[in-house]
Design a protein around this motif. Sequence first.
Motif, PDB file in Angstrom:
ATOM      1  N   LYS A  98     -27.281   3.718 -56.490  1.00 37.70           N
ATOM      2  CA  LYS A  98     -26.030   4.378 -56.970  1.00 37.70           C
ATOM      3  C   LYS A  98     -26.551   4.552 -58.286  1.00 37.70           C
ATOM      4  O   LYS A  98     -26.850   3.606 -59.040  1.00 37.70           O
ATOM      5  CB  LYS A  98     -24.951   3.440 -56.940  1.00 37.70           C
ATOM      6  CG  LYS A  98     -23.731   4.012 -57.152  1.00 37.70           C
ATOM      7  CD  LYS A  98     -22.361   3.203 -56.773  1.00 37.70           C
ATOM      8  CE  LYS A  98     -21.240   3.948 -57.281  1.00 37.70           C
ATOM      9  NZ  LYS A  98     -19.902   3.087 -57.076  1.00 37.70           N
ATOM     10  N   HIS A 142     -24.074   8.177 -55.493  1.00 37.83           N
ATOM     11  CA  HIS A 142     -24.800   7.400 -54.347  1.00 37.83           C
ATOM     12  C   HIS A 142     -25.681   8.259 -53.452  1.00 37.83           C
ATOM     13  O   HIS A 142     -25.685   9.355 -53.231  1.00 37.83           O
ATOM     14  CB  HIS A 142     -23.504   7.176 -53.340  1.00 37.83           C
ATOM     15  CG  HIS A 142     -22.510   6.477 -53.616  1.00 37.83           C
ATOM     16  ND1 HIS A 142     -22.361   5.118 -53.478  1.00 37.83           N
ATOM     17  CD2 HIS A 142     -21.314   6.673 -54.104  1.00 37.83           C
ATOM     18  CE1 HIS A 142     -21.203   4.816 -54.035  1.00 37.83           C
ATOM     19  NE2 HIS A 142     -20.745   5.684 -54.122  1.00 37.83           N
ATOM     20  N   TYR A 145     -29.673   3.185 -62.725  1.00 27.78           N
ATOM     21  CA  TYR A 145     -29.242   2.888 -61.558  1.00 27.78           C
ATOM     22  C   TYR A 145     -29.407   1.604 -60.772  1.00 27.78           C
ATOM     23  O   TYR A 145     -29.847   0.868 -61.489  1.00 27.78           O
ATOM     24  CB  TYR A 145     -30.034   4.027 -60.559  1.00 27.78           C
ATOM     25  CG  TYR A 145     -31.499   3.431 -60.435  1.00 27.78           C
ATOM     26  CD1 TYR A 145     -31.999   2.775 -59.265  1.00 27.78           C
ATOM     27  CD2 TYR A 145     -32.568   3.964 -61.383  1.00 27.78           C
ATOM     28  CE1 TYR A 145     -33.382   2.623 -59.264  1.00 27.78           C
ATOM     29  CE2 TYR A 145     -33.786   3.758 -61.296  1.00 27.78           C
ATOM     30  CZ  TYR A 145     -34.596   2.851 -60.388  1.00 27.78           C
ATOM     31  OH  TYR A 145     -35.584   2.653 -60.267  1.00 27.78           O
TER      32      TYR A 145
END
Length: 177
Positions: free
Chosen positions: A50, A56, A171
């Motif tokens: 993510k 996502h 991320y």
Amino acid sequence: MATDLELLASFPATGEAGPVLNDWADAEATLHTRFPPAFRDFLDTFGGAKFDDFLHVYRAGAENEYVDLVANTVKARGTMERTRDWIRELLAGRGLEPAQLICWGGTDNADMCFLVPHDDPARWAVLTVIGRGREYDLYEGPVESYLLRVLRGDLVSEVFPEDFPDEEPGYERRPWI
């Protein structure tokens, strides 16, 4: 010189490091496609991740249908076919139809990220479509290059909100998802 995939992987990361398991055989059989090697490498690196707590990246064979590449692709293909005439027109110019798109990711705002197939595996493109409306990005290149340019600010998306990416993008690894 580092590749775009390596540069993307060098962004700050949290979460559990480890192998990302993708069920390529099932995904290709179910979706009637052969994924380019560059995309396989991307998903084998970032499947389940993510970005900036917003975007996502799906995984082929995820138990959670909300992050499964196949489940999301089947659903998104139907949505594009039923509700997005302009997508059909855009794809028709490439000799494609919505039933050939591959949904590789999505956002908390219901934006959808697609691969646009091509006979030449090196010429697959990225199409990002806003959840509601007509805005889209069409990037002629691989997913990792598109995402890297968006996160660096080299490419301003017509789809993503102004506060994406963060000033210091990163991320979260979630290979188990």
